[in-house]
Design a protein around this motif. Structure first.
Motif, PDB file in Angstrom:
ATOM      1  N   THR A   4       0.812  -1.225   0.000  1.00 21.71           N
ATOM      2  CA  THR A   4       0.000   0.000   0.000  1.00 21.71           C
ATOM      3  C   THR A   4       0.842   1.272   0.000  1.00 21.71           C
ATOM      4  OG1 THR A   4      -0.123   0.100   2.421  1.00 21.71           O
ATOM      5  CG2 THR A   4      -1.826  -1.194   1.283  1.00 21.71           C
ATOM      6  N   GLY A   5       2.080   1.187   0.466  1.00 16.62           N
ATOM      7  CA  GLY A   5       2.902   2.387   0.604  1.00 16.62           C
ATOM      8  C   GLY A   5       2.693   3.091   1.936  1.00 16.62           C
ATOM      9  N   TYR A   6       1.811   2.552   2.766  1.00 21.16           N
ATOM     10  CA  TYR A   6       1.518   3.171   4.062  1.00 21.16           C
ATOM     11  C   TYR A   6       1.518   2.105   5.150  1.00 21.16           C
ATOM     12  CZ  TYR A   6      -0.281   7.007   1.172  1.00 21.16           C
ATOM     13  OH  TYR A   6      -0.412   8.015   0.266  1.00 21.16           O
ATOM     14  N   ARG A   7       1.913   2.526   6.354  1.00 22.52           N
ATOM     15  CA  ARG A   7       1.869   1.601   7.492  1.00 22.52           C
ATOM     16  C   ARG A   7       1.626   2.392   8.765  1.00 22.52           C
ATOM     17  NH1 ARG A   7       6.666  -2.603   8.910  1.00 22.52           N
ATOM     18  NH2 ARG A   7       7.853  -0.675   8.601  1.00 22.52           N
ATOM     19  N   GLY A   8       0.461   2.194   9.378  1.00 22.33           N
ATOM     20  CA  GLY A   8       0.083   2.944  10.564  1.00 22.33           C
ATOM     21  C   GLY A   8      -0.619   4.249  10.208  1.00 22.33           C
ATOM     22  N   ARG A   9      -1.091   4.939  11.246  1.00 24.01           N
ATOM     23  CA  ARG A   9      -1.769   6.221  11.034  1.00 24.01           C
ATOM     24  C   ARG A   9      -1.258   7.268  12.007  1.00 24.01           C
ATOM     25  NH1 ARG A   9      -8.174   5.272  10.563  1.00 24.01           N
ATOM     26  NH2 ARG A   9      -7.837   3.869  12.331  1.00 24.01           N
ATOM     27  N   VAL A  10      -1.493   8.514  11.684  1.00 26.28           N
ATOM     28  CA  VAL A  10      -1.084   9.633  12.508  1.00 26.28           C
ATOM     29  C   VAL A  10      -2.182  10.690  12.476  1.00 26.28           C
ATOM     30  CG1 VAL A  10       0.107  10.824  10.617  1.00 26.28           C
ATOM     31  CG2 VAL A  10       0.825  11.242  12.983  1.00 26.28           C
ATOM     32  N   GLY A  11      -2.297  11.458  13.540  1.00 29.85           N
ATOM     33  CA  GLY A  11      -3.343  12.477  13.599  1.00 29.85           C
ATOM     34  C   GLY A  11      -2.916  13.785  12.960  1.00 29.85           C
ATOM     35  N   VAL A  12      -3.903  14.466  12.390  1.00 33.34           N
ATOM     36  CA  VAL A  12      -3.737  15.843  11.907  1.00 33.34           C
ATOM     37  C   VAL A  12      -4.666  16.685  12.771  1.00 33.34           C
ATOM     38  CG1 VAL A  12      -4.069  17.409   9.962  1.00 33.34           C
ATOM     39  CG2 VAL A  12      -3.170  15.118   9.562  1.00 33.34           C
ATOM     40  N   PHE A  13      -4.131  17.751  13.386  1.00 34.47           N
ATOM     41  CA  PHE A  13      -4.867  18.450  14.436  1.00 34.47           C
ATOM     42  C   PHE A  13      -5.076  19.937  14.153  1.00 34.47           C
ATOM     43  CE2 PHE A  13      -2.652  14.846  16.316  1.00 34.47           C
ATOM     44  CZ  PHE A  13      -3.669  14.223  17.017  1.00 34.47           C
ATOM     45  N   GLU A  14      -6.109  20.465  14.810  1.00 34.63           N
ATOM     46  CA  GLU A  14      -6.394  21.894  14.833  1.00 34.63           C
ATOM     47  C   GLU A  14      -6.845  22.220  16.244  1.00 34.63           C
ATOM     48  OE1 GLU A  14      -8.682  24.042  11.596  1.00 34.63           O
ATOM     49  OE2 GLU A  14     -10.239  23.946  13.143  1.00 34.63           O
ATOM     50  N   VAL A  15      -6.098  23.080  16.941  1.00 33.01           N
ATOM     51  CA  VAL A  15      -6.402  23.386  18.340  1.00 33.01           C
ATOM     52  C   VAL A  15      -6.907  24.822  18.464  1.00 33.01           C
ATOM     53  CG1 VAL A  15      -5.480  23.581  20.670  1.00 33.01           C
ATOM     54  CG2 VAL A  15      -4.721  21.714  19.184  1.00 33.01           C
ATOM     55  N   PHE A  16      -8.140  24.954  18.939  1.00 33.53           N
ATOM     56  CA  PHE A  16      -8.807  26.239  19.137  1.00 33.53           C
ATOM     57  C   PHE A  16      -8.817  26.539  20.630  1.00 33.53           C
ATOM     58  CE2 PHE A  16     -13.240  28.252  19.456  1.00 33.53           C
ATOM     59  CZ  PHE A  16     -12.758  29.544  19.218  1.00 33.53           C
TER      60      PHE A  16
END
Length: 403
Positions: free
Chosen positions: A336-348
């Motif tokens: 797949t070219g990918y392994r695992g996940r990571v978060g993308v965040f926005e903090v208000f």
């Protein structure tokens, strides 16, 4: 007199076939790092799919005649009724893998046109023990969250669509709190992981234990910190706000597209602007994107149409001259070219200026512009930073949030 259908199922279950099928599928899913197993019956048989890094992948199709035995085996493991085939059932069991590790498996069964459909959620031991850094929070976001957790009262909200990692984030925040000197109580639907030192209460609507009813009871338990799995209605929202106003730190989730949208969402539910301004300390929105496989990632030039999808949001941020990376696929990432996940965040973070703006009923667009002017990094900005660092790809950022 015993039902002939039950007799035939018991006969099949007396052989190792159903047991072997379930054990094999579970073991394969664990080895692949899958979060869910789908057993979908259709005209040809039972389609087995596993969810890896948020996307489903086909693994095999079981013969149609194995369906009754496999479903009965799952029901027996989960303590469900084997003689009920036309209503939804939910259960749970523990699977011990060949290494002796115990893995909790949450089961959902529902009737479909071709028979009962089963979805198994794998809750890996230790999966709840995540730090903000491991989730992908940048240093600035970690600092803002730490400051919010130091408050003795108020609300911290996590927002995003279903499956964006909100519960995992809340678990990470709870583990940062001192459970030795403070009472921490959670209301969850369902409880996904055990948190030592925390009193966890499972919501059970069939028995009358809703988020709202549970929250009323929790407030009589002398808590310091309360985690409410989700704010779904005005009653729950008002109770949560009341708790935050009366000296409790409340953590919860909302379904909104970004962090600032939590304000109009609470207003839509029925909470007055002055109460929102008085209680909300911080809102964090997030998405999950796939990490690029470190074994096979390499530099590449994105196609122009992919860059265009990003330019329309932040034109000055993307240039075709920048270096980007992409995983070409290998054995480690199952191609797949990918392994695992990571978060993308926005903090208000709600400071005095933003609090005043909320009290006066400022519109969402104006409120967002104010937050950006005061240093808020938008989801796209955080995503692009992870692209530049080679953590994920432009394709993933576009797919997850901006397609």
């Amino acid at each position: 007199m015993q039902d002939t259908r039950t007799q035939s199922i018991q006969e099949i279950l007396s052989t190792p076939s159903a047991v072997t099928v379930i054990n094999t599928v579970l073991q394969e899913a664990l080895e692949a790092g899958a979060s869910d197993i789908h057993l979908n019956p259709d005209r040809e048989g039972v389609r087995v799919r596993i969810r890896i890094d948020g996307l489903l992948q086909d693994v095999r199709t079981l013969p149609a005649h194995t369906h009754p035995a496999v479903l009965s085996r799952i029901k027996i493991l989960s303590g469900l009724r084997t003689d009920e085939h036309f209503t939804a059932q939910d259960g749970r069991f523990t699977f011990i893998d060949p290494d002796g590790h115990e893995n909790d498996v949450r089961v959902s069964i529902a009737p479909t046109y071709y028979g009962e459909n089963a979805v198994l959620r794998i809750l890996v031991p230790g999966g709840e023990k995540k730090s903000l850094r491991s989730l992908g929070c940048r240093n600035g976001h970690q600092l803002l969250l730490t400051r919010a957790l130091e408050q003795s009262s108020g609300m911290i909200l996590a927002t995003g669509p279903t499956g964006s990692g909100k519960t995992t984030l809340l678990y990470a925040l709870l583990q940062m709190l001192d459970s030795e000197t403070r009472s921490i109580v959670t209301l969850e639907d369902p409880i996904e992981y055990s948190l030592p030192g925390t009193n966890q209460i499972p919501v059970n609507t069939e028995r009358g234990l809703t988020f709202a009813n549970g929250l009323r009871s929790v407030l009589r338990q002398d808590p310091d910190i309360i985690m409410v799995g989700e704010i779904r209605d005005e009653e729950t929202a008002r109770l949560a706000v009341h708790a935050a106003l009366t000296g409790h730190l409340v953590l919860s989730t909302l379904h909104t597209n970004d962090a600032v949208s939590a304000v109009p969402r609470l207003q839509d539910i029925g909470i007055e602007p002055y109460l929102i301004a008085s209680t909300v300390r911080l809102v964090i929105a997030q998405r999950l994107v796939r990490r690029m496989c470190s074994e096979c990632k390499e530099p590449y030039t994105p196609e122009e149409h992919v860059l265009e999808r990003i330019r329309k949001f932040v034109p000055e941020k993307i240039s075709g001259l920048e270096v980007f990376f992409k995983g070409h696929g290998c054995i480690a990432c199952r191609g797949t070219g990918y392994r695992g996940r990571v978060g993308v965040f926005e903090v208000f973070a709600v400071d005095e200026i933003i609090r005043t703006s909320i009290e006066t009923g400022t519109g969402q667009d104006t409120l967002r512009a104010l937050a950006l002017s005061r240093g808020m990094v938008p989801l796209l900005g955080d995503g692009l930073e992870k692209v530049r660092k080679g953590i994920t790809s432009i394709d993933e950022i576009a797919r997850a949030s901006y397609a």
